[in-house]
Motif scaffolding. Structure first.
Motif, PDB file in Angstrom:
ATOM      1  N   GLU A  91      13.711  41.675   2.208  1.00 45.24           N
ATOM      2  CA  GLU A  91      13.589  40.621   1.184  1.00 45.24           C
ATOM      3  C   GLU A  91      12.126  40.382   0.821  1.00 45.24           C
ATOM      4  O   GLU A  91      11.801  40.115  -0.327  1.00 45.24           O
ATOM      5  CB  GLU A  91      14.222  39.318   1.683  1.00 45.24           C
ATOM      6  N   ASP A  92      11.238  40.442   1.824  1.00 43.24           N
ATOM      7  CA  ASP A  92       9.808  40.284   1.579  1.00 43.24           C
ATOM      8  C   ASP A  92       9.048  41.038   2.663  1.00 43.24           C
ATOM      9  O   ASP A  92       9.625  41.504   3.637  1.00 43.24           O
ATOM     10  CB  ASP A  92       9.388  38.801   1.543  1.00 43.24           C
ATOM     11  N   ALA A  96       9.262  45.532   1.326  1.00 44.21           N
ATOM     12  CA  ALA A  96      10.126  44.878   0.340  1.00 44.21           C
ATOM     13  C   ALA A  96      10.117  45.598  -1.005  1.00 44.21           C
ATOM     14  O   ALA A  96      11.092  45.535  -1.753  1.00 44.21           O
ATOM     15  CB  ALA A  96       9.694  43.420   0.144  1.00 44.21           C
ATOM     16  N   GLU A  97       9.032  46.291  -1.326  1.00 45.14           N
ATOM     17  CA  GLU A  97       8.929  46.984  -2.617  1.00 45.14           C
ATOM     18  C   GLU A  97       9.593  48.357  -2.570  1.00 45.14           C
ATOM     19  O   GLU A  97      10.215  48.781  -3.539  1.00 45.14           O
ATOM     20  CB  GLU A  97       7.461  47.139  -3.009  1.00 45.14           C
ATOM     21  N   ASN A 118       5.936  49.880   1.562  1.00 47.99           N
ATOM     22  CA  ASN A 118       5.280  49.720   0.264  1.00 47.99           C
ATOM     23  C   ASN A 118       4.116  50.696   0.073  1.00 47.99           C
ATOM     24  O   ASN A 118       3.383  50.997   1.015  1.00 47.99           O
ATOM     25  CB  ASN A 118       4.760  48.297   0.110  1.00 47.99           C
TER      26      ASN A 118
END
Length: 131
Positions: A91-92, A96-97, A118
């Protein structure tokens, strides 16, 4: 359509008798399932008693890198089951990306997946226990 051209890549089957010299141009094992997919890469294959299992990175125009999954009974013909990859973006945080470039190993009865987060792992890599 005014989209930037992107390289198209898939996973193909290759064979080697000595680990140095490989066949090329073999059949496509994992190709593009969705119209905007353009990259299937970095396969990791594990042979279990019942089948071969493959995890790989997927790139598309609409979705950041994610990890896909496929199974095969013979190591040549594969069935994509991306929803069963066993991992999704968080989610974060650092993954997350995007998540990509899986490496799967078995250690002390547990299956571990190492993967980049990421920006292709700019801040490191993670490990997940597959259940």
């Amino acid at each position: 359509m005014n989209e930037n051209p992107l390289p198209q890549y898939v996973i193909r089957h290759a064979e080697s008798a000595d680990g140095l010299h490989w066949s090329d141009g073999g059949p496509v094992c994992i190709g593009h399932d969705l119209p905007d997919e353009f990259g299937i890469s970095r396969p990791w294959v594990v042979r279990d008693a019942d089948c071969y299992r493959m995890w790989y990175a997927i790139r598309s125009r609409s979705t950041p890198y994610r990890i896909g999954y496929a199974e095969s009974t013979d190591g040549l013909t594969w069935v994509r089951k991306d929803d069963e990859a066993g991992i999704q973006r968080s989610e974060d945080g650092w993954d997350a990306e995007m998540i990509c470039f899986p490496a799967v190993i078995d250690v002390h009865g547990k299956r571990l997946m190492f993967y980049n987060g990421n920006r292709h792992g700019a801040t490191g890599f993670g490990v997940a226990v597959l259940e």
